[in-house]
Design an enzyme around this catalytic site. Structure first.
Site, PDB file in Angstrom:
ATOM      1  N   ASP A  48       0.845  -1.200   0.000  1.00 32.93           N
ATOM      2  CA  ASP A  48       0.000   0.000   0.000  1.00 32.93           C
ATOM      3  C   ASP A  48       0.880   1.250   0.000  1.00 32.93           C
ATOM      4  O   ASP A  48       1.714   1.429   0.887  1.00 32.93           O
ATOM      5  CB  ASP A  48      -0.870   0.010   1.270  1.00 32.93           C
ATOM      6  CG  ASP A  48      -1.785   1.223   1.315  1.00 32.93           C
ATOM      7  OD1 ASP A  48      -2.882   1.152   0.719  1.00 32.93           O
ATOM      8  OD2 ASP A  48      -1.406   2.252   1.926  1.00 32.93           O
ATOM      9  N   TYR A  53       2.785   9.918   0.092  1.00 34.34           N
ATOM     10  CA  TYR A  53       3.911   9.346   0.848  1.00 34.34           C
ATOM     11  C   TYR A  53       5.267   9.652   0.197  1.00 34.34           C
ATOM     12  O   TYR A  53       6.310   9.431   0.800  1.00 34.34           O
ATOM     13  CB  TYR A  53       3.762   7.828   1.019  1.00 34.34           C
ATOM     14  CG  TYR A  53       2.451   7.366   1.630  1.00 34.34           C
ATOM     15  CD1 TYR A  53       1.601   8.265   2.282  1.00 34.34           C
ATOM     16  CD2 TYR A  53       2.055   6.036   1.561  1.00 34.34           C
ATOM     17  CE1 TYR A  53       0.394   7.839   2.821  1.00 34.34           C
ATOM     18  CE2 TYR A  53       0.856   5.600   2.108  1.00 34.34           C
ATOM     19  CZ  TYR A  53       0.026   6.521   2.729  1.00 34.34           C
ATOM     20  OH  TYR A  53      -1.171   6.091   3.258  1.00 34.34           O
ATOM     21  N   LYS A  78      -2.838   5.839  -4.117  1.00 34.92           N
ATOM     22  CA  LYS A  78      -3.967   6.750  -3.864  1.00 34.92           C
ATOM     23  C   LYS A  78      -3.643   8.123  -4.438  1.00 34.92           C
ATOM     24  O   LYS A  78      -2.491   8.550  -4.399  1.00 34.92           O
ATOM     25  CB  LYS A  78      -4.211   6.905  -2.352  1.00 34.92           C
ATOM     26  CG  LYS A  78      -4.104   5.613  -1.575  1.00 34.92           C
ATOM     27  CD  LYS A  78      -4.331   5.788  -0.093  1.00 34.92           C
ATOM     28  CE  LYS A  78      -3.907   4.550   0.675  1.00 34.92           C
ATOM     29  NZ  LYS A  78      -2.487   4.498   1.009  1.00 34.92           N
ATOM     30  N   HIS A 111      -7.845   9.426  -1.974  1.00 34.41           N
ATOM     31  CA  HIS A 111      -7.212   9.305  -0.653  1.00 34.41           C
ATOM     32  C   HIS A 111      -8.089   9.858   0.482  1.00 34.41           C
ATOM     33  O   HIS A 111      -8.194   9.260   1.544  1.00 34.41           O
ATOM     34  CB  HIS A 111      -5.853  10.018  -0.676  1.00 34.41           C
ATOM     35  CG  HIS A 111      -4.922   9.575   0.403  1.00 34.41           C
ATOM     36  ND1 HIS A 111      -3.562   9.571   0.244  1.00 34.41           N
ATOM     37  CD2 HIS A 111      -5.139   9.129   1.659  1.00 34.41           C
ATOM     38  CE1 HIS A 111      -2.998   9.135   1.361  1.00 34.41           C
ATOM     39  NE2 HIS A 111      -3.920   8.860   2.227  1.00 34.41           N
TER      40      HIS A 111
END
Ligand SMILES: NC(=O)c1ccc[n+]([C@@H]2O[C@H](COP(=O)([O-])OP(=O)(O)OC[C@H]3O[C@@H](n4cnc5c(N)ncnc54)[C@H](OP(=O)(O)O)[C@@H]3O)[C@@H](O)[C@H]2O)c1
Length: 280
Positions: A48, A53, A78, A111
């Protein structure tokens, strides 16, 4: 390094999602690539990540270095809400694939909801991205019951999951019930309560009876309800620990004791986190 048992899958609207995945929030650079590679070599089959990120390049590196066949790994990413205008969304989806060095992802999620862009427009773009072959499945994250219902009215294309904060210290029973009603998979983020589960006395006591750690009891509590878990760790020994959750069963009494730890205000990741980046 001992390999782990193959993870069972949760099926939802045609998607087969391995019930155990590796979370990668806050994993960066070499440490991220190494964790992904080691997890896959060990037997994890679900990773994931997210645009937010800033580690998709390293996730891709770990994926390619692991030698595991692409078709054997379920990759989720996402799109951040500042890219929810239709043209931005499509551009961002292509960028995600370029970063990951993949031709498609298995699951592409919105997200967080973005109240500033009409949901129907964003979903239209998400469906187009899927139809163009960039994502095998699509879904949402951090959607409330009301938003799930709005989303399902706005598209006839299957939304296979809602990914949201879920662990024993947070009562998410209403959202879980809604996902089940709609046939969507529940994907639990922060499933070991950002590491704090390890200190909980109830989990430790139940763990002692099964020769398991508090973190393993916490994850088992979720997977025993067919909830997908994506614990994150940068440590190899914890990769194995977090995967060793399929060789024992919690009794009804133990499940009830753990369920009683939940409260309505047990949230650890909140809207303040989504506010870290501007949406417009
Ligand atoms: N959709 C969203 O909005 C959203 C939001 C948050 C998270 N997520 C996803 O969900 C994933 C997991 O959530 P999270 O990263 O917030 O938290 P988490 O997985 O619940 O906890 C991670 C923390 O627990 C520690 N840890 C891992 N295994 C452990 C073990 N067996 N015993 C004790 N401590 C352990 C890790 O430290 P070490 O590295 O030192 O092991 C790390 O500090 C994220 O990485 C991300 O992929 C999604």
């Amino acid at each position: 390094m001992n390999s782990i048992e193959p993870s069972p899958v949760v099926e939802a609207k045609g998607a087969r999602i391995p019930v155990l995945g590796l979370g990668t929030w806050e994993l960066r650079g070499r440490a991220c690539a190494r964790a992904v590679e080691q997890a896959l070599r060990l037997g994890y089959r679900h990773i994931d990540t997210a645009q937010l990120y800033e580690n998709e390049r390293e996730v891709g590196e770990g994926l390619h270095a692991s030698g595991v066949r692409r078709d054997d790994v379920f990759v989720t990413t996402k799109i951040w809400p500042s890219h929810f205008a239709p043209r931005d969304l499509e551009r961002s989806a292509r960028e995600r694939l370029a970063q990951l060095r993949l031709s498609e992802v298995d699951l592409l999620l919105l997200h967080w909801p973005n109240p500033k862009v009409p949901l129907a427009d964003t979903l239209g773009a998400l469906v187009k991205v899927k139809k163009d072959g960039l994502a095998r499945h699509i879904g949402v994250s951090n959607f409330t019951v009301a938003l799930i219902e709005e989303a399902l009215k706005a598209t006839s294309e299957p939304l296979v999951c809602n990914q949201f904060e879920c662990h024993p210290f947070l009562d998410q029973s209403k959202l879980i019930a809604e996902c089940r009603k709609q046939g969507m998979a529940v994907v639990a983020y922060s499933p070991i309560a950002r590491g704090t589960a390890r200190n909980n006395e109830v989990l430790k006591r139940i763990g002692a009876a099964h020769k398991k750690t508090a973190a393993q009891i916490c994850l088992r509590f979720l997977v025993q309800q067919d909830i997908v878990v994506i614990p994150r760790t940068s440590k190899v020994e914890r990769l194995s620990e977090n995967a060793a959750i399929f060789d024992f069963t919690l009794s009804d009494d133990e499940m009830n004791k753990i369920a009683r730890l939940g409260s309505r205000d047990g949230r650890l990741v909140d809207w303040a986190y989504s506010g870290r980046m501007k949406w417009d």
